[in-house]
Design a protein around this motif. Structure first.
Motif, PDB file in Angstrom:
ATOM      1  N   ALA A 319       0.787  -1.200   0.061  1.00 20.51           N
ATOM      2  CA  ALA A 319      -0.103   0.098   0.044  1.00 20.51           C
ATOM      3  C   ALA A 319       0.982   1.292   0.025  1.00 20.51           C
ATOM      4  O   ALA A 319       1.849   1.341   0.723  1.00 20.51           O
ATOM      5  CB  ALA A 319      -0.954  -0.121   1.172  1.00 20.51           C
ATOM      6  N   GLU A 320       0.688   2.098  -0.489  1.00 21.33           N
ATOM      7  CA  GLU A 320       1.147   3.423  -0.869  1.00 21.33           C
ATOM      8  C   GLU A 320       0.377   4.728  -0.380  1.00 21.33           C
ATOM      9  O   GLU A 320      -0.572   4.767  -0.613  1.00 21.33           O
ATOM     10  CB  GLU A 320       1.572   3.768  -2.509  1.00 21.33           C
ATOM     11  CG  GLU A 320       2.127   4.999  -2.765  1.00 21.33           C
ATOM     12  CD  GLU A 320       2.471   5.100  -4.160  1.00 21.33           C
ATOM     13  OE1 GLU A 320       1.949   6.269  -4.895  1.00 21.33           O
ATOM     14  OE2 GLU A 320       3.214   4.379  -4.967  1.00 21.33           O
ATOM     15  N   LEU A 321       1.111   5.326   0.476  1.00 19.63           N
ATOM     16  CA  LEU A 321       0.165   6.300   1.058  1.00 19.63           C
ATOM     17  C   LEU A 321      -0.053   7.528  -0.043  1.00 19.63           C
ATOM     18  O   LEU A 321       0.562   7.858  -1.003  1.00 19.63           O
ATOM     19  CB  LEU A 321       1.034   7.117   1.904  1.00 19.63           C
ATOM     20  CG  LEU A 321       0.487   8.456   2.760  1.00 19.63           C
ATOM     21  CD1 LEU A 321      -0.664   8.074   3.454  1.00 19.63           C
ATOM     22  CD2 LEU A 321       1.482   9.474   3.359  1.00 19.63           C
ATOM     23  N   THR A 322      -1.427   7.776   0.099  1.00 20.81           N
ATOM     24  CA  THR A 322      -2.044   8.601  -1.028  1.00 20.81           C
ATOM     25  C   THR A 322      -2.799   9.670  -0.138  1.00 20.81           C
ATOM     26  O   THR A 322      -3.126   9.587   0.951  1.00 20.81           O
ATOM     27  CB  THR A 322      -3.071   8.159  -1.990  1.00 20.81           C
ATOM     28  OG1 THR A 322      -3.934   7.525  -0.953  1.00 20.81           O
ATOM     29  CG2 THR A 322      -2.262   7.000  -2.855  1.00 20.81           C
ATOM     30  N   VAL A 323      -2.767  11.242  -0.651  1.00 23.94           N
ATOM     31  CA  VAL A 323      -3.697  11.914  -0.381  1.00 23.94           C
ATOM     32  C   VAL A 323      -4.526  12.747  -1.593  1.00 23.94           C
ATOM     33  O   VAL A 323      -3.986  12.899  -2.502  1.00 23.94           O
ATOM     34  CB  VAL A 323      -2.960  13.121   0.210  1.00 23.94           C
ATOM     35  CG1 VAL A 323      -1.778  13.771  -0.489  1.00 23.94           C
ATOM     36  CG2 VAL A 323      -3.855  14.236   0.860  1.00 23.94           C
ATOM     37  N   THR A 324      -5.701  12.619  -1.335  1.00 23.98           N
ATOM     38  CA  THR A 324      -6.584  13.379  -2.653  1.00 23.98           C
ATOM     39  C   THR A 324      -7.327  14.602  -2.091  1.00 23.98           C
ATOM     40  O   THR A 324      -7.459  14.836  -1.025  1.00 23.98           O
ATOM     41  CB  THR A 324      -7.499  12.339  -3.039  1.00 23.98           C
ATOM     42  OG1 THR A 324      -8.481  11.980  -1.836  1.00 23.98           O
ATOM     43  CG2 THR A 324      -6.791  10.906  -3.609  1.00 23.98           C
ATOM     44  N   ALA A 325      -7.648  15.420  -3.027  1.00 23.38           N
ATOM     45  CA  ALA A 325      -8.429  16.590  -2.834  1.00 23.38           C
ATOM     46  C   ALA A 325      -9.308  17.138  -4.078  1.00 23.38           C
ATOM     47  O   ALA A 325      -8.724  16.788  -5.102  1.00 23.38           O
ATOM     48  CB  ALA A 325      -7.497  17.819  -2.173  1.00 23.38           C
ATOM     49  N   ARG A 326     -10.428  17.485  -3.549  1.00 23.51           N
ATOM     50  CA  ARG A 326     -11.172  18.002  -4.861  1.00 23.51           C
ATOM     51  C   ARG A 326     -12.215  18.982  -4.419  1.00 23.51           C
ATOM     52  O   ARG A 326     -12.417  19.228  -3.282  1.00 23.51           O
ATOM     53  CB  ARG A 326     -12.163  16.929  -5.608  1.00 23.51           C
ATOM     54  CG  ARG A 326     -13.015  16.236  -4.819  1.00 23.51           C
ATOM     55  CD  ARG A 326     -13.647  15.064  -5.418  1.00 23.51           C
ATOM     56  NE  ARG A 326     -14.788  14.170  -4.694  1.00 23.51           N
ATOM     57  CZ  ARG A 326     -15.861  14.589  -4.762  1.00 23.51           C
ATOM     58  NH1 ARG A 326     -16.465  15.630  -5.618  1.00 23.51           N
ATOM     59  NH2 ARG A 326     -16.871  13.831  -4.021  1.00 23.51           N
ATOM     60  N   ARG A 327     -12.665  20.150  -5.379  1.00 22.13           N
ATOM     61  CA  ARG A 327     -13.527  21.023  -4.977  1.00 22.13           C
ATOM     62  C   ARG A 327     -14.937  20.520  -5.235  1.00 22.13           C
ATOM     63  O   ARG A 327     -15.356  19.839  -6.065  1.00 22.13           O
ATOM     64  CB  ARG A 327     -13.290  22.324  -5.867  1.00 22.13           C
ATOM     65  CG  ARG A 327     -12.070  22.884  -5.685  1.00 22.13           C
ATOM     66  CD  ARG A 327     -12.233  24.039  -4.544  1.00 22.13           C
ATOM     67  NE  ARG A 327     -11.104  24.944  -4.322  1.00 22.13           N
ATOM     68  CZ  ARG A 327     -11.031  25.729  -3.489  1.00 22.13           C
ATOM     69  NH1 ARG A 327     -12.120  26.134  -2.725  1.00 22.13           N
ATOM     70  NH2 ARG A 327      -9.799  26.504  -3.243  1.00 22.13           N
ATOM     71  N   LEU A 328     -15.675  20.787  -4.183  1.00 20.72           N
ATOM     72  CA  LEU A 328     -17.258  20.578  -4.248  1.00 20.72           C
ATOM     73  C   LEU A 328     -18.034  21.725  -5.041  1.00 20.72           C
ATOM     74  O   LEU A 328     -17.453  22.717  -4.893  1.00 20.72           O
ATOM     75  CB  LEU A 328     -17.601  20.145  -2.948  1.00 20.72           C
ATOM     76  CG  LEU A 328     -17.027  19.181  -2.230  1.00 20.72           C
ATOM     77  CD1 LEU A 328     -17.486  18.943  -0.725  1.00 20.72           C
ATOM     78  CD2 LEU A 328     -17.202  17.705  -3.013  1.00 20.72           C
ATOM     79  N   GLU A 329     -19.230  21.252  -5.267  1.00 23.40           N
ATOM     80  CA  GLU A 329     -20.038  22.596  -6.077  1.00 23.40           C
ATOM     81  C   GLU A 329     -19.970  23.565  -5.167  1.00 23.40           C
ATOM     82  O   GLU A 329     -20.181  24.879  -5.474  1.00 23.40           O
ATOM     83  CB  GLU A 329     -21.455  22.015  -6.284  1.00 23.40           C
ATOM     84  CG  GLU A 329     -21.143  20.976  -7.571  1.00 23.40           C
ATOM     85  CD  GLU A 329     -22.556  20.483  -8.000  1.00 23.40           C
ATOM     86  OE1 GLU A 329     -23.584  21.165  -7.942  1.00 23.40           O
ATOM     87  OE2 GLU A 329     -22.648  19.367  -8.681  1.00 23.40           O
ATOM     88  N   ALA A 339      -4.325   6.575   4.783  1.00 21.62           N
ATOM     89  CA  ALA A 339      -3.244   6.339   6.012  1.00 21.62           C
ATOM     90  C   ALA A 339      -3.430   5.089   6.784  1.00 21.62           C
ATOM     91  O   ALA A 339      -2.700   4.460   7.453  1.00 21.62           O
ATOM     92  CB  ALA A 339      -2.697   7.451   6.651  1.00 21.62           C
ATOM     93  N   ARG A 340      -4.952   4.820   7.011  1.00 19.31           N
ATOM     94  CA  ARG A 340      -5.219   3.808   7.727  1.00 19.31           C
ATOM     95  C   ARG A 340      -5.064   2.369   7.138  1.00 19.31           C
ATOM     96  O   ARG A 340      -4.782   1.465   7.815  1.00 19.31           O
ATOM     97  CB  ARG A 340      -6.752   3.946   7.743  1.00 19.31           C
ATOM     98  CG  ARG A 340      -7.432   2.597   8.859  1.00 19.31           C
ATOM     99  CD  ARG A 340      -8.942   2.904   8.954  1.00 19.31           C
ATOM    100  NE  ARG A 340      -9.284   3.959   9.688  1.00 19.31           N
ATOM    101  CZ  ARG A 340      -9.693   5.134   9.198  1.00 19.31           C
ATOM    102  NH1 ARG A 340     -10.038   5.433   8.095  1.00 19.31           N
ATOM    103  NH2 ARG A 340     -10.074   6.040  10.041  1.00 19.31           N
ATOM    104  N   TYR A 341      -4.825   2.493   5.762  1.00 15.72           N
ATOM    105  CA  TYR A 341      -4.347   1.261   5.215  1.00 15.72           C
ATOM    106  C   TYR A 341      -2.865   0.894   5.044  1.00 15.72           C
ATOM    107  O   TYR A 341      -2.398  -0.052   5.396  1.00 15.72           O
ATOM    108  CB  TYR A 341      -4.771   0.974   3.947  1.00 15.72           C
ATOM    109  CG  TYR A 341      -6.421   0.915   3.578  1.00 15.72           C
ATOM    110  CD1 TYR A 341      -7.101   0.122   4.199  1.00 15.72           C
ATOM    111  CD2 TYR A 341      -7.091   1.911   2.885  1.00 15.72           C
ATOM    112  CE1 TYR A 341      -8.549  -0.281   4.372  1.00 15.72           C
ATOM    113  CE2 TYR A 341      -8.452   1.884   2.836  1.00 15.72           C
ATOM    114  CZ  TYR A 341      -9.115   0.841   3.658  1.00 15.72           C
ATOM    115  OH  TYR A 341     -10.538   0.864   3.364  1.00 15.72           O
ATOM    116  N   THR A 342      -2.136   2.098   4.889  1.00 16.76           N
ATOM    117  CA  THR A 342      -0.437   1.970   4.943  1.00 16.76           C
ATOM    118  C   THR A 342      -0.131   1.941   6.285  1.00 16.76           C
ATOM    119  O   THR A 342       1.049   1.456   6.408  1.00 16.76           O
ATOM    120  CB  THR A 342      -0.159   3.088   4.326  1.00 16.76           C
ATOM    121  OG1 THR A 342      -0.492   4.499   4.841  1.00 16.76           O
ATOM    122  CG2 THR A 342      -0.777   3.165   2.723  1.00 16.76           C
TER     123      THR A 342
END
Length: 402
Positions: A319-329, A339-342
């Protein structure tokens, strides 16, 4: 038979014997509006299309290539039709052009968001799933014994033996499965990494950490009782690791990373790509390299392996640490990490939000790994810090701004 259509039904190759369906989806030049650039991208897509038209399709196999063209580029649909007519296609292959319209109000992301989120239809859940379902509403998957669904970007290519290669891998994996209803999400490790230059194309046969569109696919028996279009081919991850495997397991899909496959997909890099690098950081092993001449059919110059569909086994990456982000409407930023998985359930995480080099907001350490924050309309990167006890053990920053 080759068919340009959005509505004609597609029946199995023959109802009297085992039948197989392969679908290949491509979005053409979704974000471009400048005429000169559209023409440049069409010339690249010609290589993609010709590599599909050049496929060696086994008997009893139907192949449907669906290319999505936005309504502001209708002239491209006519040029695709002319290209297919000029080149011809093997028996069993159909090409379908599906015309879509960008939403009047956009995709619900700020104009300052990453261009893929702001304008690309295949990045928008659940719009992408709905678009695939509409484009294939007359394709009766249950009538096939085996269904393989994949995508390919509009500037990458297949070697002529790609479909045979994919079908060999898919059949072998499903034959070994003890569950006849199992749905596999398969990523192939080995591919051609191609550097396109004015004087020719450098082709490297490599083991690649990332699985790009065209070298990954869904595979399942046609009679499986589920809605395949609820999982878009663009939902397949680039990294096939143990963390994402758990996510896909909850959706009823087995994530499978194949090692030792024969290369048949070409990931093309060009100097004017948004991500310009040769991707050396993702190359685990280079088997060989050679140079092909220029031209739309350059992938056909790759040496054909003595056998296709063979592998040396399956193995997910750690498992590789990731961080995601997106704009909502609403304008808020939704952020999350795996992070819980990694690092396990005891990992605490904090988030920093950067505009350039300046930190404009912070979320303190907690075991809440997902959240939303309301910030002004400015582009920011999001960085996550992972702490175990009193020690920061990992960090990760989004490779884009939102």
């Amino acid at each position: 038979m080759t068919l340009i259509s959005t509505t004609d039904p597609m029946s199995p190759a023959s109802p009297d014997h085992t039948s197989i369906l392969v679908t290949i989806e491509t979005v053409f030049c979704d974000v471009e509006t400048v005429t000169g650039r559209i023409e440049e991208y069409f010339q690249r897509y010609r290589s993609t299309l010709r590599s599909i038209l050049a496929q060696d399709i086994p008997d009893g196999v139907d192949v449907l290539h669906t290319v999505y063209v936005s309504s502001d580029k209708l002239h491209i649909a006519r040029r695709i039709e002319a290209e297919v007519a000029a080149v011809g296609a093997p028996a069993g292959l159909r090409v379908s052009v599906f015309i879509y319209t960008h939403p009047t109000g956009g995709y619900g992301h700020l104009s300052t968001s990453h261009v893929d989120m702001a304008m690309a239809p295949n990045k928008q859940w659940p719009r992408r799933e709905a678009m695939s379902r509409r484009a294939h509403e007359n394709v009766h998957l249950a009538e096939y014994d085996l269904v393989v669904r994949m995508g390919i970007d509009d500037d990458d290519v297949f070697a002529p033996w790609h479909i045979r290669n994919v079908l060999g891998v898919a059949t072998d994996l499903l034959d070994r499965s003890t569950d006849p209803t199992e749905v596999l999400a398969v990523g192939l490790e080995r591919c051609y990494l191609i550097r396109a230059d004015p004087d020719g194309h450098l082709v490297r046969d490599v083991d690649f950490i990332r699985c790009m569109s065209g070298n990954k696919f869904f595979a399942h028996r046609g009679g499986a009782v589920f809605d395949p279009w609820q999982q878009s081919v663009w939902s397949l991850p680039e990294t096939f690791d143990t963390g994402r495997a758990e996510t896909f397991r909850r959706m009823g899909t087995t994530l499978t990373r194949v090692r030792g496959n024969q290369p048949s997909f070409g990931y093309v890099r060009r100097g004017r790509n948004l991500s310009v690098s040769d991707k050396d950081a993702y190359v685990q092993l280079e088997h060989s390299r050679f140079v092909t001449t220029r031209g739309v059919d350059f992938i056909g110059q790759c040496p054909q392996p003595s056998s296709v569909g063979t592998t040396t086994g399956t193995e997910l990456l750690p498992a590789e640490l990731t961080v995601t982000a997106r704009r909502l409407e609403s304008g808020a930023i939704k952020y999350a990490t795996n992070a819980r998985y990694t690092h396990g359930p005891d990992a605490a995480v904090a988030y920093y939000f950067f505009k350039g080099n300046d930190r404009v907001h912070a979320v303190p350490y907690s075991r809440t790994h997902i959240g939303e924050v309301q910030l002004e309309d400015e582009r920011v990167r999001v960085k996550v810090f992972v702490r175990l006890g009193d020690r920061v053990v990992a960090t990760k920053t989004t490779g884009y701004t939102v």
